[in-house]
Design a protein around this motif. Sequence first.
Motif, PDB file in Angstrom:
ATOM      1  N   THR A 237       6.770  10.944   1.751  1.00 18.00           N
ATOM      2  CA  THR A 237       6.577  10.382   3.081  1.00 18.00           C
ATOM      3  C   THR A 237       5.687  11.290   3.925  1.00 18.00           C
ATOM      4  OG1 THR A 237       8.500  11.530   3.982  1.00 18.00           O
ATOM      5  CG2 THR A 237       8.893   9.360   2.979  1.00 18.00           C
ATOM      6  N   GLU A 238       5.212  10.736   4.999  1.00 13.81           N
ATOM      7  CA  GLU A 238       4.407  11.516   5.954  1.00 13.81           C
ATOM      8  C   GLU A 238       5.234  12.667   6.529  1.00 13.81           C
ATOM      9  OE1 GLU A 238       0.904  12.508   7.484  1.00 13.81           O
ATOM     10  OE2 GLU A 238       1.163  10.691   6.294  1.00 13.81           O
ATOM     11  N   LYS A 239       6.518  12.423   6.738  1.00 13.11           N
ATOM     12  CA  LYS A 239       7.397  13.465   7.282  1.00 13.11           C
ATOM     13  C   LYS A 239       7.508  14.634   6.302  1.00 13.11           C
ATOM     14  CE  LYS A 239       9.833  15.181  10.457  1.00 13.11           C
ATOM     15  NZ  LYS A 239       9.068  15.835  11.509  1.00 13.11           N
TER      16      LYS A 239
ATOM     17  N   TRP B 192       5.161  15.672   4.298  1.00 16.89           N
ATOM     18  CA  TRP B 192       3.926  16.442   4.464  1.00 16.89           C
ATOM     19  C   TRP B 192       3.972  17.262   5.756  1.00 16.89           C
ATOM     20  CZ3 TRP B 192       1.238  17.360   0.413  1.00 16.89           C
ATOM     21  CH2 TRP B 192       1.107  16.412  -0.592  1.00 16.89           C
ATOM     22  N   ASP B 193       4.514  16.672   6.821  1.00 14.14           N
ATOM     23  CA  ASP B 193       4.647  17.405   8.085  1.00 14.14           C
ATOM     24  C   ASP B 193       5.556  18.623   7.917  1.00 14.14           C
ATOM     25  OD1 ASP B 193       3.028  15.504   9.285  1.00 14.14           O
ATOM     26  OD2 ASP B 193       4.702  14.432  10.235  1.00 14.14           O
TER      27      ASP B 193
END
Length: 132
Positions: free
Chosen positions: A41-43, A45-46
Amino acid sequence: MVAVSEDVAVQLLSRRASGDDETVRTLLVGLRRSLAHEAITEKLWDDLEAVLGEHARPTAYESAVIARRFRKATITFVEIVPHLVRPYPLAELTRLINVSAEHPRVEATHGHLRRFALAILTLLDLVGDAAS
């Protein structure tokens, strides 16, 4: 989710399925990409950026939150990686599971999160290669 009428569902289910190698390979690639997309998910990667970025120094609270999300991601990787990566990456998954099981003292949290993030990145590299 897409809703279809009963007539459309019957029509779709009555079609002949193709079993030729090219169709099966295309379907398998799509399913693998879908599995990888659900896990990566993008989270995630964050969180990796928050731990490994150039100016990364998460607070104690942020570190605890990120560690929880990394542990959740570990469970997901254990479930999906066997379907995505051949041969089975035993050493990489074992390392991720071992790091996930650690609960370091507060002063060792940042180093632990860095090791955790690097173990996740190693698997992301393998999944990325397999899912494409």
